[in-house]
Design a protein around this motif. Sequence first.
Motif, short mmCIF file in Angstrom:
data_model
loop_
_atom_site.label_atom_id
_atom_site.label_comp_id
_atom_site.label_asym_id
_atom_site.label_seq_id
_atom_site.Cartn_x
_atom_site.Cartn_y
_atom_site.Cartn_z
N MET A 178 0.87 -1.21 0.02
CA MET A 178 0.21 0.05 -0.19
C MET A 178 0.88 1.35 -0.14
O MET A 178 1.91 1.29 0.45
CB MET A 178 -1.19 0.06 1.12
N ASP A 179 0.58 2.24 -0.76
CA ASP A 179 1.37 3.41 -0.80
C ASP A 179 1.41 4.25 0.28
O ASP A 179 0.25 4.32 1.08
CB ASP A 179 0.89 4.30 -2.10
N LEU A 180 2.60 4.92 0.66
CA LEU A 180 2.61 5.54 1.99
C LEU A 180 1.63 6.46 2.03
O LEU A 180 1.01 6.84 3.32
CB LEU A 180 4.10 6.38 2.21
N PHE A 181 1.22 7.55 1.12
CA PHE A 181 0.35 8.36 1.24
C PHE A 181 -1.19 7.92 1.62
O PHE A 181 -1.81 8.57 2.17
CB PHE A 181 0.28 9.21 -0.16
N VAL A 182 -1.34 6.56 1.03
CA VAL A 182 -2.70 6.16 1.17
C VAL A 182 -2.80 5.61 2.45
O VAL A 182 -3.97 5.90 3.31
CB VAL A 182 -3.06 4.94 0.07
N ILE A 183 -1.74 5.18 3.07
CA ILE A 183 -1.76 4.72 4.49
C ILE A 183 -2.12 5.85 5.58
O ILE A 183 -2.96 5.64 6.27
CB ILE A 183 -0.42 4.06 4.98
N ILE A 184 -1.26 7.05 5.32
CA ILE A 184 -1.45 7.97 6.19
C ILE A 184 -2.81 8.60 5.77
O ILE A 184 -3.64 8.91 6.98
CB ILE A 184 -0.54 9.27 5.74
N ALA A 185 -3.20 8.78 4.71
CA ALA A 185 -4.69 9.33 4.39
C ALA A 185 -5.68 8.32 5.11
O ALA A 185 -6.56 8.99 5.65
CB ALA A 185 -4.94 9.55 3.04
N LEU A 186 -5.62 7.12 5.01
CA LEU A 186 -6.65 6.28 5.69
C LEU A 186 -6.63 6.43 7.32
O LEU A 186 -7.82 6.40 7.77
CB LEU A 186 -6.45 4.85 5.32
N LEU A 187 -5.42 6.62 7.80
CA LEU A 187 -5.18 6.61 9.19
C LEU A 187 -6.08 7.81 9.57
O LEU A 187 -6.71 7.89 10.59
CB LEU A 187 -3.96 6.65 9.59
N VAL A 188 -5.76 9.04 8.71
CA VAL A 188 -6.42 10.26 9.09
C VAL A 188 -7.92 10.21 9.16
O VAL A 188 -8.67 10.65 10.12
CB VAL A 188 -5.97 11.47 8.56
N ILE A 189 -8.33 9.67 8.06
CA ILE A 189 -9.92 9.51 7.73
C ILE A 189 -10.43 8.52 8.94
O ILE A 189 -11.49 8.92 9.42
CB ILE A 189 -10.04 8.93 6.64
N VAL A 190 -10.02 7.50 9.28
CA VAL A 190 -10.53 6.68 10.36
C VAL A 190 -10.25 7.31 11.59
O VAL A 190 -11.36 7.28 12.29
CB VAL A 190 -9.55 5.21 10.56
N SER A 191 -9.30 7.99 11.99
CA SER A 191 -9.23 8.97 13.17
C SER A 191 -10.28 9.82 13.24
O SER A 191 -10.81 10.10 14.33
CB SER A 191 -7.89 9.40 13.23
N ALA A 192 -10.47 10.75 12.17
CA ALA A 192 -11.59 11.52 12.19
C ALA A 192 -12.80 11.00 12.29
O ALA A 192 -13.79 11.55 13.23
CB ALA A 192 -11.59 12.34 10.86
N ILE A 193 -13.33 9.82 11.74
CA ILE A 193 -14.46 9.37 11.93
C ILE A 193 -14.75 8.88 13.38
O ILE A 193 -15.59 8.89 13.94
CB ILE A 193 -14.56 7.82 11.10
N TYR A 194 -13.73 8.00 13.86
CA TYR A 194 -13.81 7.37 15.27
C TYR A 194 -13.95 8.77 16.31
O TYR A 194 -14.76 8.63 17.04
CB TYR A 194 -12.47 6.81 15.73
N SER A 195 -13.29 9.94 15.97
CA SER A 195 -13.45 11.10 16.77
C SER A 195 -14.70 11.44 16.59
O SER A 195 -15.38 12.15 17.85
CB SER A 195 -12.19 12.04 16.28
N TYR A 196 -15.25 11.78 15.54
CA TYR A 196 -16.55 12.31 15.48
C TYR A 196 -17.54 11.53 16.12
O TYR A 196 -18.33 12.04 17.04
CB TYR A 196 -16.73 12.41 14.07
N ILE A 197 -17.56 10.05 16.08
CA ILE A 197 -18.37 9.40 16.47
C ILE A 197 -18.55 9.31 18.01
O ILE A 197 -19.51 9.48 18.77
CB ILE A 197 -18.29 7.83 16.22
N ASN A 198 -17.13 9.47 18.87
CA ASN A 198 -17.09 9.66 19.99
C ASN A 198 -17.73 10.98 20.61
O ASN A 198 -18.33 11.05 21.72
CB ASN A 198 -15.71 9.37 20.31
N ALA A 199 -17.27 12.17 19.79
CA ALA A 199 -17.65 13.54 20.27
C ALA A 199 -19.29 13.73 19.94
O ALA A 199 -19.61 14.39 20.91
CB ALA A 199 -17.05 14.47 19.45
N ARG A 200 -19.74 12.78 19.00
CA ARG A 200 -21.13 13.37 18.78
C ARG A 200 -22.27 12.21 19.69
O ARG A 200 -22.98 12.72 20.00
CB ARG A 200 -21.34 12.99 17.16
N PHE A 201 -21.79 10.98 19.65
CA PHE A 201 -22.67 10.16 20.23
C PHE A 201 -22.25 9.51 21.87
O PHE A 201 -22.87 9.46 22.69
CB PHE A 201 -22.81 8.83 19.18
#
Length: 415
Positions: free
Chosen positions: A1-24
């Motif tokens: 997997m490309d390095l940029f794709v790994i970083i992008a997916l990590l940030v996206i997953v982190s944002a989703i988890y953080s939103y779910i926790n903050a919102r619900f």
Amino acid sequence: MDLFVIIALLVIVSAIYSYINARFIKLPGTIGIVTIAILVSVITITIDKLNPGIERYLTLLAKNINFSSTVLNIMLGFLLFSGSFSLNTKRLKKEMRPVFILSTLGVIFSTAIFGGLFYGVTTLFHIHVPLVYCFLFGALISPTDPVAVGAIIKNSKLPVNLETIISGESLFNDGIGLVLFITILEFTQSGSDKLDFAKTSILFIREVFGGIILGIVFGFIAFRLMKTITDFQTIVLVSLALVMSISVVAAFMDFSIPLAVVCAGLFAGNQTINIDSTEHSHQALEKFWQLIDEMLNTILFVMIGLQMINLPYLNNYWLIGGVGIFVILIARWLSISLPLTFLRRTLNISYSSVNILTWAGLRGGISIALALSLPASPYRHIILAGSYFIVIFSVIVQGLTLNRVINASIKPDGK
């Protein structure tokens, strides 16, 4: 997997988890992130058992992350610098004696106690782990994690002196823990029955004192550079260059990166870089590093949850985890109580604070990264599984109940 794709997916997953926790869910940030990440990993593992073909889609990110290298060589320096840069050095100087004792003798005692107890208890359950590997496990799990500690105690009701002691201890004890870990690891691989104390002493001096000197020198240079300018963009770049240059030079010279970065952060943060009273560069730089700290914390704990997918299946999973949790709490309590018994006047800590210091001694990503860095052996998976259970328990259970322990341990008069 490309390095940029790994970083992008990590940030996206982190944002989703953080939103779910903050919102619900609305748990404290770090605890909520870890909880969600673990639940997602468990669901992923369950689905994989039902349909193995789905694994390549659900676990691709986890399997492409070199967790150990990412944490120890990249993220750790930034997280430690952020924590040390914003630490109140006046309070740290006041509590330096207990910080020093707990970050040195405390780690050594905890390693020895944990190793002995873990060996004894696992033997009772007919799980064979050589004593030297039990001590190796103790060396990587005994130091409290500055990232986990810093994230949890922000929302705690800790007295100021105990907060300073716990924060300071967690920043400094990694150096001792890493030296113990490397020494015992070399012993397990050498096949020798005798420990080379001369070699160990040289390693300790080079790692610890080399890291301290490097951090102070680089911190002084960076501070002087930032002190002479008002351009905030350049100040930020100098601070980033400071952390990166220390990491590169310390790795090349076999110095302790954690100690070097912490010393640089303490030195640079101890004195203001503001040129005059109307200029606010220092305050702005503190906020910048606080933001970096919170973002990297979120990503780190998402990675911890994702790495559960890579854990091998063990028949004694829960037993090993339960034993590890039980033993590390006892080792932590004794490693505080023993120095306090003989050095009470020096430490200036009351016996009522021992339970708080024990429960606030959290473990995190550094312990897991060290466990993952272990070479292949019949005992690697046992240590790794035990580390995961201890870290998850400390972050979620100890993190959620820390304020209750504080309220139960502190008398009405605040003592």
